[in-house]
Write a protein that holds these residues in place. Structure first.
Motif: not given
Length: 105
Positions: A8, A11, A87
Motif C-alpha cells: 500500500t 490509499s 484496491d
C-alpha cells in the motif's frame, strides 16, 4: 493457509475496504501482511483498526511496488502466497475457494 501480501502507498480508504473484506471474507485465519511503501502516517488509522488481524511492514520511505511486494513475500510463512493491490475486494469464503482451485494445479 495462505499468506496474503498487500502493498500500500497512499490509499487508506481503499486499503480499509480491502482489509475489511479480506478479514471478514476468510474462513481460516490466514496471514495478511500489509507492506506500507511510504506515508505510514497517512495509513496509520486504518492499520491500527485492523492490527489484531494483520502484520505490518513499514518501508519507511517509498521504495516502489516491487520492493514492497518482495519484502512481503520474504516475510510470508505459508507456502501459498496471494499478492493483491490495496484496491481489491475479497469475496466471501475467498480462501476456501482459492484452496479448492489450487488443488487442481
Amino acid at each position: 493457509m495462505i499468506s496474503v501480501i498487500i502493498p500500500t502507498y497512499k490509499s487508506p480508504d481503499m486499503l480499509e475496504i480491502c482489509l475489511e473484506s479480506a478479514i471478514k471474507g476468510q474462513v481460516n485465519k490466514n496471514q495478511i501482511i500489509v507492506v506500507v511503501d511510504g506515508h505510514y502516517e497517512l495509513n496509520e488509522s486504518v492499520l491500527m483498526k485492523y492490527e489484531m488481524f494483520i502484520e505490518i511492514l513499514d518501508l519507511g520511505a517509498n521504495a516502489g511496488l516491487s520492493r514492497a511486494t518482495n519484502l512481503g513475500v520474504f516475510n510470508a510463512t505459508h507456502e501459498k502466497i496471494l499478492i493483491v493491490n490495496d484496491d481489491n475486494i475479497f469475496p466471501k469464503n475467498w480462501d476456501v475457494k482459492l484452496e479448492s482451485d489450487w488443488k487442481h494445479i
